[in-house]
Design an enzyme around this catalytic site. Structure first.
Site, mmCIF file in Angstrom:
data_model
loop_
_atom_site.group_PDB
_atom_site.id
_atom_site.type_symbol
_atom_site.label_atom_id
_atom_site.label_comp_id
_atom_site.label_asym_id
_atom_site.label_seq_id
_atom_site.Cartn_x
_atom_site.Cartn_y
_atom_site.Cartn_z
ATOM 1 C CB CYS A 1 -0.822 -0.012 0.964
ATOM 2 S SG CYS A 1 -1.932 1.452 1.584
ATOM 3 C CB CYS B 1 0.769 1.057 4.548
ATOM 4 S SG CYS B 1 -0.854 0.628 5.183
ATOM 5 C CG ASP C 1 -2.921 15.123 -3.726
ATOM 6 O OD1 ASP C 1 -3.744 14.339 -3.353
ATOM 7 O OD2 ASP C 1 -2.429 14.846 -5.069
ATOM 8 C CG HIS D 1 -4.606 -0.772 4.813
ATOM 9 N ND1 HIS D 1 -3.805 -0.001 3.873
ATOM 10 C CD2 HIS D 1 -5.486 -1.355 4.404
ATOM 11 C CE1 HIS D 1 -4.587 -0.208 2.804
ATOM 12 N NE2 HIS D 1 -5.528 -0.970 2.833
ATOM 13 C CG ASN E 1 -12.562 10.396 -4.662
ATOM 14 O OD1 ASN E 1 -13.474 11.392 -4.663
ATOM 15 N ND2 ASN E 1 -11.455 11.146 -5.184
ATOM 16 C CG HIS F 1 -4.015 3.887 3.583
ATOM 17 N ND1 HIS F 1 -3.188 3.034 4.173
ATOM 18 C CD2 HIS F 1 -4.683 4.780 4.335
ATOM 19 C CE1 HIS F 1 -3.293 3.583 5.451
ATOM 20 N NE2 HIS F 1 -4.065 4.631 5.586
ATOM 21 C CG HIS G 1 -7.071 9.098 0.511
ATOM 22 N ND1 HIS G 1 -6.950 7.840 -0.020
ATOM 23 C CD2 HIS G 1 -7.398 9.910 -0.684
ATOM 24 C CE1 HIS G 1 -7.290 7.817 -1.340
ATOM 25 N NE2 HIS G 1 -7.636 9.135 -1.637
#
Ligand code: AMP
Ligand code: ZN
Length: 112
Positions: free
Chosen positions: A4, A7, A30, A46, A86, A97, A99
């Site tokens: 991930c 992670c 971002d 996670h 999303n 994961h 967010h």
């Protein structure tokens, strides 16, 4: 989750521009910002997406929103800000994961 991306970012294996960190969550800029301020807040544990939120793991989501409110105050988002998650393919989730996008610093337009 070995494979991930987020992670790995939390573990420091992939570099990120840290905005905030505590024992439960991590916030970072971002890499492809859609607004002058655009950062992501993720739980350290996670979780694939918002579809996996349960009574048991929900407290971390509340905590993340407390952190977002605190950061918004500190960063002076006086004109407002947007929080987006999303969930799943049709919503455009690309990193699996959980967010929360936090966007601010420009006119964001209506979402509906
Ligand atoms: P989503 O499309 O909702 O799954 O959002 C994933 C977000 O992660 C996108 O806005 C990407 O720009 C962002 N992203 C992807 N890789 C990285 C990275 N290495 N560091 C920071 N943000 C990233
Ligand atoms: Zn993960």
């Amino acid at each position: 989750m070995n494979d991930c991306l987020f992670c790995k970012i939390i573990a420091g294996e992939i570099p990120s521009k840290k905005v905030y960190e505590d024992e439960l969550c991590y916030a970072f800029c971002d890499i492809s910002p859609l607004a002058p301020t655009h950062f992501l807040v993720v739980p350290k544990a996670h979780l694939d997406s918002a579809a996996r939120i349960t009574e048991e793991n929900a407290p971390v989501v509340g905590h993340i929103f407390v952190v977002i409110a605190k950061l918004a105050g500190e960063m002076g988002f006086s004109d407002g800000f947007r929080v987006v998650t999303n969930c799943g393919q049709s919503a455009g989730q690309t990193v699996h994961h959980l967010h929360f996008h936090v966007l601010a610093g420009k006119e964001l337009g209506s979402f509906h």
